[in-house]
Design a protein around this motif. Structure first.
Motif, PDB file in Angstrom:
ATOM      1  N   THR A  27       0.849  -1.188   0.000  1.00 16.75           N
ATOM      2  CA  THR A  27       0.000   0.000   0.000  1.00 16.75           C
ATOM      3  C   THR A  27       0.889   1.243   0.000  1.00 16.75           C
ATOM      4  O   THR A  27       1.755   1.369   0.870  1.00 16.75           O
ATOM      5  CB  THR A  27      -0.908   0.004   1.250  1.00 16.75           C
ATOM      6  N   PRO A  28       0.676   2.165  -0.953  1.00  9.19           N
ATOM      7  CA  PRO A  28       1.543   3.349  -1.047  1.00  9.19           C
ATOM      8  C   PRO A  28       1.663   4.137   0.254  1.00  9.19           C
ATOM      9  O   PRO A  28       2.738   4.656   0.564  1.00  9.19           O
ATOM     10  CB  PRO A  28       0.892   4.189  -2.147  1.00  9.19           C
ATOM     11  N   SER A  29       0.614   4.222   1.032  1.00  8.89           N
ATOM     12  CA  SER A  29       0.648   5.023   2.260  1.00  8.89           C
ATOM     13  C   SER A  29       1.507   4.388   3.354  1.00  8.89           C
ATOM     14  O   SER A  29       1.845   5.045   4.331  1.00  8.89           O
ATOM     15  CB  SER A  29      -0.771   5.244   2.788  1.00  8.89           C
ATOM     16  N   ARG A  30       1.895   3.130   3.183  1.00  8.24           N
ATOM     17  CA  ARG A  30       2.679   2.444   4.216  1.00  8.24           C
ATOM     18  C   ARG A  30       4.188   2.574   4.021  1.00  8.24           C
ATOM     19  O   ARG A  30       4.966   2.153   4.865  1.00  8.24           O
ATOM     20  CB  ARG A  30       2.300   0.962   4.254  1.00  8.24           C
ATOM     21  N   ILE A  31       4.627   3.140   2.888  1.00  8.90           N
ATOM     22  CA  ILE A  31       6.063   3.259   2.629  1.00  8.90           C
ATOM     23  C   ILE A  31       6.433   4.732   2.517  1.00  8.90           C
ATOM     24  O   ILE A  31       5.664   5.548   2.008  1.00  8.90           O
ATOM     25  CB  ILE A  31       6.473   2.498   1.344  1.00  8.90           C
ATOM     26  N   LYS A  32       7.599   5.049   3.027  1.00 10.86           N
ATOM     27  CA  LYS A  32       8.135   6.394   2.819  1.00 10.86           C
ATOM     28  C   LYS A  32       9.650   6.284   2.695  1.00 10.86           C
ATOM     29  O   LYS A  32      10.278   5.357   3.207  1.00 10.86           O
ATOM     30  CB  LYS A  32       7.722   7.372   3.923  1.00 10.86           C
ATOM     31  N   ILE A  33      10.201   7.252   1.977  1.00  9.05           N
ATOM     32  CA  ILE A  33      11.643   7.281   1.733  1.00  9.05           C
ATOM     33  C   ILE A  33      12.116   8.693   2.019  1.00  9.05           C
ATOM     34  O   ILE A  33      11.546   9.656   1.523  1.00  9.05           O
ATOM     35  CB  ILE A  33      11.967   6.887   0.283  1.00  9.05           C
ATOM     36  N   ASN A  34      13.140   8.800   2.854  1.00  8.98           N
ATOM     37  CA  ASN A  34      13.697  10.119   3.145  1.00  8.98           C
ATOM     38  C   ASN A  34      15.177  10.001   3.469  1.00  8.98           C
ATOM     39  O   ASN A  34      15.795   8.971   3.215  1.00  8.98           O
ATOM     40  CB  ASN A  34      12.912  10.813   4.270  1.00  8.98           C
ATOM     41  N   LYS A  35      15.713  11.033   4.047  1.00 10.57           N
ATOM     42  CA  LYS A  35      17.146  11.082   4.384  1.00 10.57           C
ATOM     43  C   LYS A  35      17.296  11.650   5.789  1.00 10.57           C
ATOM     44  O   LYS A  35      18.074  12.553   6.029  1.00 10.57           O
ATOM     45  CB  LYS A  35      17.859  11.956   3.345  1.00 10.57           C
ATOM     46  N   THR A  36      16.536  11.111   6.719  1.00 14.31           N
ATOM     47  CA  THR A  36      16.575  11.573   8.098  1.00 14.31           C
ATOM     48  C   THR A  36      17.987  11.423   8.662  1.00 14.31           C
ATOM     49  O   THR A  36      18.641  10.399   8.472  1.00 14.31           O
ATOM     50  CB  THR A  36      15.589  10.754   8.964  1.00 14.31           C
ATOM     51  N   LYS A  37      18.434  12.443   9.360  1.00 10.82           N
ATOM     52  CA  LYS A  37      19.738  12.364  10.043  1.00 10.82           C
ATOM     53  C   LYS A  37      19.501  11.850  11.457  1.00 10.82           C
ATOM     54  O   LYS A  37      18.658  12.367  12.181  1.00 10.82           O
ATOM     55  CB  LYS A  37      20.409  13.726  10.081  1.00 10.82           C
ATOM     56  N   TYR A  38      20.258  10.828  11.828  1.00  7.12           N
ATOM     57  CA  TYR A  38      20.146  10.244  13.156  1.00  7.12           C
ATOM     58  C   TYR A  38      21.333  10.673  14.013  1.00  7.12           C
ATOM     59  O   TYR A  38      22.477  10.585  13.570  1.00  7.12           O
ATOM     60  CB  TYR A  38      20.076   8.717  13.073  1.00  7.12           C
ATOM     61  N   PRO A  39      21.062  11.126  15.230  1.00  7.94           N
ATOM     62  CA  PRO A  39      22.169  11.517  16.113  1.00  7.94           C
ATOM     63  C   PRO A  39      22.862  10.275  16.668  1.00  7.94           C
ATOM     64  O   PRO A  39      22.234   9.422  17.283  1.00  7.94           O
ATOM     65  CB  PRO A  39      21.468  12.306  17.220  1.00  7.94           C
ATOM     66  N   ILE A  40      24.144  10.197  16.447  1.00 10.09           N
ATOM     67  CA  ILE A  40      24.969   9.103  16.977  1.00 10.09           C
ATOM     68  C   ILE A  40      25.880   9.745  18.027  1.00 10.09           C
ATOM     69  O   ILE A  40      26.572  10.716  17.746  1.00 10.09           O
ATOM     70  CB  ILE A  40      25.807   8.437  15.868  1.00 10.09           C
ATOM     71  N   SER A  41      25.859   9.178  19.222  1.00 13.08           N
ATOM     72  CA  SER A  41      26.583   9.777  20.346  1.00 13.08           C
ATOM     73  C   SER A  41      27.751   8.898  20.773  1.00 13.08           C
ATOM     74  O   SER A  41      27.731   7.682  20.603  1.00 13.08           O
ATOM     75  CB  SER A  41      25.615   9.955  21.523  1.00 13.08           C
ATOM     76  N   ASP A  42      28.741   9.531  21.376  1.00 12.69           N
ATOM     77  CA  ASP A  42      29.855   8.779  21.972  1.00 12.69           C
ATOM     78  C   ASP A  42      29.625   8.567  23.469  1.00 12.69           C
ATOM     79  O   ASP A  42      30.494   8.071  24.174  1.00 12.69           O
ATOM     80  CB  ASP A  42      31.188   9.492  21.740  1.00 12.69           C
ATOM     81  N   GLY A  43      28.460   8.981  23.973  1.00 13.87           N
ATOM     82  CA  GLY A  43      28.153   8.843  25.397  1.00 13.87           C
ATOM     83  C   GLY A  43      28.742   9.943  26.256  1.00 13.87           C
ATOM     84  O   GLY A  43      28.582   9.955  27.467  1.00 13.87           O
ATOM     85  N   GLY A  46      28.398  13.308  25.267  1.00 14.58           N
ATOM     86  CA  GLY A  46      27.775  14.548  24.831  1.00 14.58           C
ATOM     87  C   GLY A  46      28.105  14.969  23.418  1.00 14.58           C
ATOM     88  O   GLY A  46      27.556  15.942  22.915  1.00 14.58           O
ATOM     89  N   ASN A  47      29.001  14.251  22.751  1.00 10.01           N
ATOM     90  CA  ASN A  47      29.328  14.567  21.363  1.00 10.01           C
ATOM     91  C   ASN A  47      28.353  13.847  20.440  1.00 10.01           C
ATOM     92  O   ASN A  47      28.088  12.658  20.620  1.00 10.01           O
ATOM     93  CB  ASN A  47      30.760  14.151  21.034  1.00 10.01           C
ATOM     94  N   ILE A  48      27.858  14.572  19.446  1.00  9.53           N
ATOM     95  CA  ILE A  48      26.859  14.018  18.533  1.00  9.53           C
ATOM     96  C   ILE A  48      27.362  14.116  17.097  1.00  9.53           C
ATOM     97  O   ILE A  48      27.890  15.140  16.671  1.00  9.53           O
ATOM     98  CB  ILE A  48      25.517  14.794  18.636  1.00  9.53           C
ATOM     99  N   TYR A  49      27.171  13.029  16.369  1.00  9.39           N
ATOM    100  CA  TYR A  49      27.455  12.972  14.938  1.00  9.39           C
ATOM    101  C   TYR A  49      26.129  12.677  14.263  1.00  9.39           C
ATOM    102  O   TYR A  49      25.499  11.655  14.546  1.00  9.39           O
ATOM    103  CB  TYR A  49      28.486  11.873  14.670  1.00  9.39           C
ATOM    104  N   LYS A  50      25.660  13.570  13.398  1.00 14.45           N
ATOM    105  CA  LYS A  50      24.392  13.356  12.716  1.00 14.45           C
ATOM    106  C   LYS A  50      24.657  12.580  11.431  1.00 14.45           C
ATOM    107  O   LYS A  50      25.384  13.043  10.557  1.00 14.45           O
ATOM    108  CB  LYS A  50      23.691  14.679  12.443  1.00 14.45           C
ATOM    109  N   LEU A  51      24.051  11.415  11.346  1.00 17.49           N
ATOM    110  CA  LEU A  51      24.365  10.459  10.291  1.00 17.49           C
ATOM    111  C   LEU A  51      23.142  10.118   9.457  1.00 17.49           C
ATOM    112  O   LEU A  51      22.060   9.888   9.999  1.00 17.49           O
ATOM    113  CB  LEU A  51      24.913   9.182  10.944  1.00 17.49           C
ATOM    114  N   SER A  52      23.329  10.087   8.152  1.00 20.96           N
ATOM    115  CA  SER A  52      22.306   9.552   7.257  1.00 20.96           C
ATOM    116  C   SER A  52      22.999   8.981   6.032  1.00 20.96           C
ATOM    117  O   SER A  52      24.126   9.364   5.713  1.00 20.96           O
ATOM    118  CB  SER A  52      21.304  10.625   6.830  1.00 20.96           C
ATOM    119  N   GLN A  53      22.324   8.051   5.399  1.00 19.13           N
ATOM    120  CA  GLN A  53      22.766   7.599   4.092  1.00 19.13           C
ATOM    121  C   GLN A  53      21.804   8.218   3.083  1.00 19.13           C
ATOM    122  O   GLN A  53      20.936   9.004   3.463  1.00 19.13           O
ATOM    123  CB  GLN A  53      22.836   6.076   4.054  1.00 19.13           C
ATOM    124  N   ASP A  54      21.941   7.905   1.811  1.00 22.52           N
ATOM    125  CA  ASP A  54      21.210   8.643   0.789  1.00 22.52           C
ATOM    126  C   ASP A  54      19.705   8.402   0.772  1.00 22.52           C
ATOM    127  O   ASP A  54      18.931   9.326   0.566  1.00 22.52           O
ATOM    128  CB  ASP A  54      21.796   8.350  -0.591  1.00 22.52           C
TER     129      ASP A  54
END
Length: 188
Positions: free
Chosen positions: A36-52, A54-62
């Motif tokens: 169903t078309p409404s059940r799929i989405k495609i984006n490039k959300t950036k996810y915060p990756i932390s070193d524990g 307080g440092n954050i690396y915002k990561l996404s693939q294409d």
């Protein structure tokens, strides 16, 4: 100065083309399996990756593919990939996998500079020694490598020039579509 801009523009256009191809193939695969078309989405959300600490690396693939808002497939799109790029793809996938343990990964490329038979074999290439060593050290990952054009990339033979044209064979399209259908079917 003009040449630098032209080169950058061409790289950008090729990157946009590869991303559009991947997205359209994912959507076609979803349609083919009855999604169903409404059940799929495609984006490039950036996810915060932390070193524990307080440092954050915002990561996404294409291309991030979601079914029912669950992140199921991460696609890195390249006009071509070589070993240094593949190392980066593996590290990014490794970091994403820590937060999304069931996530699938794909390198979707027009041409290959990874060595081995990625630009010859369509399904299940044997690979190259360099890629095999890297995959050994990232054994928790399975990055499917899909190459759309035959023949290893030639840095002096850019495919946008008529004399270096490479056809897009139906067999390669069919393999990529089948791969996306297989991954998405698990989330139907």
């Amino acid at each position: 100065m003009w040449r630098i801009r032209a080169g950058g523009t061409l790289r950008s256009m090729k990157g946009t083309l590869v991303e559009a191809m991947a997205e359209e193939m994912v959507l076609l695969a979803w349609k083919n399996i009855g999604g169903t078309p409404s059940r799929i989405k495609i984006n490039k959300t950036k996810y915060p990756i932390s070193d524990g600490k307080g440092n954050i690396y915002k990561l996404s693939q294409d291309k991030h593919v979601y079914v029912n808002d669950t992140f199921v497939l991460s696609i890195e799109c390249k006009a071509y990939a070589e070993i240094a790029m593949f190392k980066r793809i593996l590290v990014d996938a490794f970091l994403l996998k820590k937060h999304f343990p069931s996530l699938q990964f794909c390198l979707f490329q027009l041409e290959s500079m990874l060595g081995g038979d990625y630009s010859i074999s369509i399904d299940h290439p044997k690979g190259s020694p360099s890629v095999k060593v890297l995959e050994h050290h990232f054994s928790s990952l399975n990055v499917e490598i899909i190459t759309m054009l035959d023949g290893e990339r030639d840095i002096k033979g850019e495919i946008h020039k008529k004399q270096f044209y490479k056809p897009l064979r139906p067999e390669r399209l069919a393999y990529a579509l089948t791969y996306f259908e297989r991954v998405l079917k698990a989330h139907l």
